[in-house]
Each structure stands twice: as C-alpha cells, then as structure tokens.
Design an enzyme around this catalytic site. Sequence first.
Site, PDB file in Angstrom:
ATOM      1  N   ASP A 192       0.389   3.782   1.680  1.00  0.00           N
ATOM      2  CA  ASP A 192       0.350   4.355   3.034  1.00  0.00           C
ATOM      3  C   ASP A 192       1.763   4.623   3.559  1.00  0.00           C
ATOM      4  O   ASP A 192       2.619   3.730   3.548  1.00  0.00           O
ATOM      5  CB  ASP A 192      -0.388   3.373   3.965  1.00  0.00           C
ATOM      6  CG  ASP A 192      -0.758   4.004   5.293  1.00  0.00           C
ATOM      7  OD1 ASP A 192       0.150   4.508   5.988  1.00  0.00           O
ATOM      8  OD2 ASP A 192      -1.953   4.004   5.640  1.00  0.00           O
ATOM      9  N   CYS A 212       0.840  -1.197   0.000  1.00  0.00           N
ATOM     10  CA  CYS A 212       0.000   0.000   0.000  1.00  0.00           C
ATOM     11  C   CYS A 212       0.878   1.252   0.000  1.00  0.00           C
ATOM     12  O   CYS A 212       1.986   1.249   0.536  1.00  0.00           O
ATOM     13  CB  CYS A 212      -0.924   0.016   1.217  1.00  0.00           C
ATOM     14  SG  CYS A 212      -2.097   1.397   1.210  1.00  0.00           S
ATOM     15  N   ARG A 242       2.946   4.781   6.341  1.00  0.00           N
ATOM     16  CA  ARG A 242       3.362   4.034   7.536  1.00  0.00           C
ATOM     17  C   ARG A 242       3.812   2.613   7.227  1.00  0.00           C
ATOM     18  O   ARG A 242       4.151   1.855   8.127  1.00  0.00           O
ATOM     19  CB  ARG A 242       2.196   3.993   8.548  1.00  0.00           C
ATOM     20  CG  ARG A 242       1.755   5.370   9.018  1.00  0.00           C
ATOM     21  CD  ARG A 242       0.389   5.303   9.689  1.00  0.00           C
ATOM     22  NE  ARG A 242      -0.656   4.875   8.755  1.00  0.00           N
ATOM     23  CZ  ARG A 242      -1.927   4.680   9.090  1.00  0.00           C
ATOM     24  NH1 ARG A 242      -2.308   4.856  10.350  1.00  0.00           N
ATOM     25  NH2 ARG A 242      -2.810   4.302   8.195  1.00  0.00           N
ATOM     26  N   HIS A 294      -2.285  -4.054   4.905  1.00  0.00           N
ATOM     27  CA  HIS A 294      -2.080  -3.642   6.301  1.00  0.00           C
ATOM     28  C   HIS A 294      -3.415  -3.356   6.954  1.00  0.00           C
ATOM     29  O   HIS A 294      -4.350  -2.851   6.319  1.00  0.00           O
ATOM     30  CB  HIS A 294      -1.158  -2.417   6.383  1.00  0.00           C
ATOM     31  CG  HIS A 294      -1.744  -1.175   5.804  1.00  0.00           C
ATOM     32  ND1 HIS A 294      -2.319  -0.191   6.570  1.00  0.00           N
ATOM     33  CD2 HIS A 294      -1.890  -0.761   4.524  1.00  0.00           C
ATOM     34  CE1 HIS A 294      -2.769   0.782   5.783  1.00  0.00           C
ATOM     35  NE2 HIS A 294      -2.525   0.459   4.537  1.00  0.00           N
ATOM     36  N   CYS A 298      -6.330  -0.202   6.773  1.00  0.00           N
ATOM     37  CA  CYS A 298      -6.065   0.420   5.464  1.00  0.00           C
ATOM     38  C   CYS A 298      -7.216   1.371   5.096  1.00  0.00           C
ATOM     39  O   CYS A 298      -8.381   0.970   5.023  1.00  0.00           O
ATOM     40  CB  CYS A 298      -5.914  -0.657   4.400  1.00  0.00           C
ATOM     41  SG  CYS A 298      -5.502   0.000   2.769  1.00  0.00           S
TER      42      CYS A 298
END
Length: 213
Positions: free
Chosen positions: A45, A43, A47, A99, A102
């Site tokens: 993302d 992803c 993080r 994750h 999400c």
Amino acid sequence: MEKSYLTLFENNKKWVNEQLKKDPEYFTKLANGQKPEYLWIGCSDSRVPANEITGTNPGEMFVHRNIANMVVHSDMNMLSVLSYAVDVLKVKHIIVCGHYGCGGVLAAMGNQQYGLIDNWLRHIKDVYRIHHKELDMIKDEKARVNRLVQLNVIEQVQDLGKTSIVQNAWEREQPLHIHGWVYDISDGIIDDLKVTCTSTKDLHSVYHFDSVK
Ligand code: CO
C-alpha cells in the site's frame, strides 16, 4: 501521453542536492555497504512507506513489501529476502507491519473473485478460518477487518518463526526478535501488538526443527 513521471527526476535531483548540502560524503558513505538492523515486512500500500513512518534513513532498514504483508512459505522472493537479511546482514529485528483498512485483508474477507490475486488472498482466508469464532462475533465490518488485520500480522510473525532460516539463527544464538505491529493510516500511529517471538519456545512444538549437526 502523461509525463507526470518526469517530476520524479526533478525531485531526485533536488533530493541529491539536499543530501549533499547536509553531508558532502553522504553517497560515498552509503556506497561502502549496508548494515541495517531491521528487516521490514509490510504491505505494498502506497500509504505505508517503511522509512518515512519509522523515521529511518537509507541504509537503516532492509525492506520487503507485498499485498497484505504476507509470509508465504513457498514465496521465493520472501525467503530470499529473509535469508539474506538474517544470514548475511544479521538484522536484529524483523518487523511484520500490517495496517488498518488494508484492501487485501478486506478483499480476503469477502467472496468476490478478483482473478490471479485470489491465490494470494487465500492465505488470509486461512487466517480467518483459524480465528473464525472470534471474528464471526464482531458485527461491525470495519472492526472485523481491523481485527483480521491484527490476527493476520500475528500469524505472519509465527510463520517467520516456523522457517528454518529463523530457527537456525536462534540455534546459533544470533539475537533475532520478530515483532508484530499495525500502522493506523488515519492517525499515523504504529501499535505494537506485543506478540514478539524470540525463540522456538514461542511456537507450537510441531514446528520445532532439530538442529542440523
Ligand atoms: Co494493505
């Protein structure tokens, strides 16, 4: 105008010096080429940084990231990355890593319009529809999102297996394993969903391609 980005250049200089201190040949070696064993599909993302969470260094992992780690069969970007990783770099493992928590998966579970991204999220809605019986039974919303995160990863692993790129690699007996993992942002642990595909036997027969002779 905010100049916070200037820190990035400072950080870069520090990093270069640290690497050179450890190994004066570091960049010379990397400049000679790459031979990564892994293709990571994760992803976007911020993080979930592929290298940091797997303790891999530059040169060890070929990376493709998009919203909700999707394998969309008409996505030229994903297909080009996949083809290069499998046909040229000959990676041995492809890892689809979702994750928990999400945002893309959460958005896909709801009915709100977000604009252009709705076209992307629709692929996740399709995953929901396929597994709606199981998902509708989960009353807790967080638990339902997290199960959809897992199911979405499982579907993307299958979607990789459905490509001619992967099937042709298997046909020529190139070792290639496709793994489905989920990363937990709240504790940093990666879970193996144990849905690894290693041959066309792991796919429904309608997706099997005959070999091109
Ligand atoms: Co995400």
